[in-house]
Motif scaffolding. Structure first.
Motif, PDB file in Angstrom:
ATOM      1  N   ALA A 168       3.344  14.378 -11.579  1.00 32.69           N
ATOM      2  CA  ALA A 168       3.680  14.516 -13.246  1.00 32.69           C
ATOM      3  C   ALA A 168       2.306  15.145 -14.092  1.00 32.69           C
ATOM      4  O   ALA A 168       2.664  15.487 -14.760  1.00 32.69           O
ATOM      5  CB  ALA A 168       3.931  12.978 -14.145  1.00 32.69           C
ATOM      6  N   LEU A 169       1.289  14.150 -13.592  1.00 30.31           N
ATOM      7  CA  LEU A 169      -0.228  15.117 -14.403  1.00 30.31           C
ATOM      8  C   LEU A 169      -0.166  16.854 -14.143  1.00 30.31           C
ATOM      9  O   LEU A 169      -0.300  17.629 -14.979  1.00 30.31           O
ATOM     10  CB  LEU A 169      -1.208  14.339 -14.209  1.00 30.31           C
ATOM     11  CG  LEU A 169      -1.605  13.059 -14.771  1.00 30.31           C
ATOM     12  CD1 LEU A 169      -2.382  11.954 -14.591  1.00 30.31           C
ATOM     13  CD2 LEU A 169      -1.694  12.812 -16.063  1.00 30.31           C
ATOM     14  N   GLN A 203       1.164   6.610  -6.548  1.00 29.38           N
ATOM     15  CA  GLN A 203       0.242   7.300  -7.212  1.00 29.38           C
ATOM     16  C   GLN A 203       0.553   8.944  -7.372  1.00 29.38           C
ATOM     17  O   GLN A 203       0.444   9.621  -8.676  1.00 29.38           O
ATOM     18  CB  GLN A 203      -1.107   6.853  -6.060  1.00 29.38           C
ATOM     19  CG  GLN A 203      -2.172   8.077  -6.249  1.00 29.38           C
ATOM     20  CD  GLN A 203      -3.501   7.353  -5.538  1.00 29.38           C
ATOM     21  OE1 GLN A 203      -3.286   7.068  -4.447  1.00 29.38           O
ATOM     22  NE2 GLN A 203      -5.017   7.742  -6.123  1.00 29.38           N
ATOM     23  N   LYS A 204       1.289   9.394  -6.065  1.00 28.53           N
ATOM     24  CA  LYS A 204       1.636  10.648  -5.751  1.00 28.53           C
ATOM     25  C   LYS A 204       1.758  10.897  -7.125  1.00 28.53           C
ATOM     26  O   LYS A 204       1.757  12.158  -7.360  1.00 28.53           O
ATOM     27  CB  LYS A 204       2.380  10.572  -4.615  1.00 28.53           C
ATOM     28  CG  LYS A 204       2.664  12.097  -3.997  1.00 28.53           C
ATOM     29  CD  LYS A 204       3.438  11.970  -2.727  1.00 28.53           C
ATOM     30  CE  LYS A 204       4.030  13.449  -2.503  1.00 28.53           C
ATOM     31  NZ  LYS A 204       4.021  14.388  -3.220  1.00 28.53           N
ATOM     32  N   LYS A 205       3.489  10.011  -7.046  1.00 30.49           N
ATOM     33  CA  LYS A 205       4.357  10.262  -8.491  1.00 30.49           C
ATOM     34  C   LYS A 205       3.439  10.811 -10.069  1.00 30.49           C
ATOM     35  O   LYS A 205       3.905  11.498 -10.705  1.00 30.49           O
ATOM     36  CB  LYS A 205       5.520   9.795  -8.419  1.00 30.49           C
ATOM     37  CG  LYS A 205       6.523   9.806  -7.501  1.00 30.49           C
ATOM     38  CD  LYS A 205       7.127   8.619  -7.828  1.00 30.49           C
ATOM     39  CE  LYS A 205       8.422   8.380  -8.958  1.00 30.49           C
ATOM     40  NZ  LYS A 205       9.040   7.238  -9.133  1.00 30.49           N
ATOM     41  N   LEU A 219       0.445  -1.313  -0.277  1.00 34.88           N
ATOM     42  CA  LEU A 219      -0.279   0.125   0.086  1.00 34.88           C
ATOM     43  C   LEU A 219       0.466   0.844   0.050  1.00 34.88           C
ATOM     44  O   LEU A 219       0.884   2.499  -0.977  1.00 34.88           O
ATOM     45  CB  LEU A 219      -0.845   0.099   1.071  1.00 34.88           C
ATOM     46  CG  LEU A 219      -2.216  -1.395   1.588  1.00 34.88           C
ATOM     47  CD1 LEU A 219      -3.150  -0.906   2.701  1.00 34.88           C
ATOM     48  CD2 LEU A 219      -3.360  -0.889  -0.406  1.00 34.88           C
ATOM     49  N   ARG A 220       1.426   1.255   0.480  1.00 33.23           N
ATOM     50  CA  ARG A 220       2.929   2.505   1.214  1.00 33.23           C
ATOM     51  C   ARG A 220       3.085   2.645  -0.588  1.00 33.23           C
ATOM     52  O   ARG A 220       3.602   3.896  -0.794  1.00 33.23           O
ATOM     53  CB  ARG A 220       3.552   2.291   1.790  1.00 33.23           C
ATOM     54  CG  ARG A 220       3.749   2.893   2.994  1.00 33.23           C
ATOM     55  CD  ARG A 220       4.890   2.714   3.634  1.00 33.23           C
ATOM     56  NE  ARG A 220       5.566   1.241   4.063  1.00 33.23           N
ATOM     57  CZ  ARG A 220       5.305   0.233   4.465  1.00 33.23           C
ATOM     58  NH1 ARG A 220       4.485   0.309   4.846  1.00 33.23           N
ATOM     59  NH2 ARG A 220       6.202  -0.948   5.064  1.00 33.23           N
ATOM     60  N   GLU A 221       3.638   1.384  -1.667  1.00 33.67           N
ATOM     61  CA  GLU A 221       4.582   1.683  -2.990  1.00 33.67           C
ATOM     62  C   GLU A 221       3.755   2.311  -4.213  1.00 33.67           C
ATOM     63  O   GLU A 221       2.992   3.160  -3.944  1.00 33.67           O
ATOM     64  CB  GLU A 221       5.024   0.121  -2.901  1.00 33.67           C
ATOM     65  CG  GLU A 221       6.083   0.510  -4.993  1.00 33.67           C
ATOM     66  CD  GLU A 221       6.423   1.131  -4.749  1.00 33.67           C
ATOM     67  OE1 GLU A 221       6.955   1.669  -5.473  1.00 33.67           O
ATOM     68  OE2 GLU A 221       7.351   0.818  -3.451  1.00 33.67           O
TER      69      GLU A 221
END
Length: 133
Positions: free
Chosen positions: A117-118, A111-113, A104-106
């Motif tokens: 980027a978006l 998701q944050k990256k 989940l951390r990964e």
């Protein structure tokens, strides 16, 4: 000694009833007669005796002999075996949860990256003014 399936089944079946758990809790403070064990319950002595038989068959309690008195006492070994069995599975599940937390951390990091980027793509670019001399 490794507990058999029968001993674990008998232990857990005996522990399934709240009256029997209360009897075991009382016996944890010391031995007691059937009459003493029946005191806090709103049931007949034969009903208490049936509960005691279940606990005896599961070897969770034993019966002593003092003249005419037959005190019951707690036998901790089956409880220790059940605790050991539960502990093995607790460790397995704890390991599973730790691995799930890592996944989940990964995923959260990825998701944050992706979101960053978006956002960088849609963010308006600042206009650069050229200096003239």
């Amino acid at each position: 000694m490794k507990p058999t399936s029968y001993t674990l089944d008998a232990t857990f079946a005996a522990l399934a009833d709240p009256t029997r758990r209360a009897i075991l809790a009382r016996l944890a403070t010391g031995e007691a007669s059937v009459a003493e064990l029946a005191e806090p319950f709103d049931m007949t002595q034969p009903a208490i005796s049936k509960h005691l038989k279940v606990l005896e068959r599961a070897v969770l309690i034993s019966r002593g002999r003092e003249a005419q008195r037959r005190p019951r006492r707690l036998e901790p070994r089956p409880l220790a075996e059940a605790t050991d069995w539960i502990e093995r599975y607790r460790k397995i599940w704890e390991g599973n949860f730790k691995r799930l937390d890592a996944v989940l951390r990964e995923l959260k990091h990825k998701q944050k990256k992706t979101i960053d980027a978006l956002l960088d793509e849609v963010k308006p670019k600042p206009n650069k003014k050229r200096r003239t001399r």
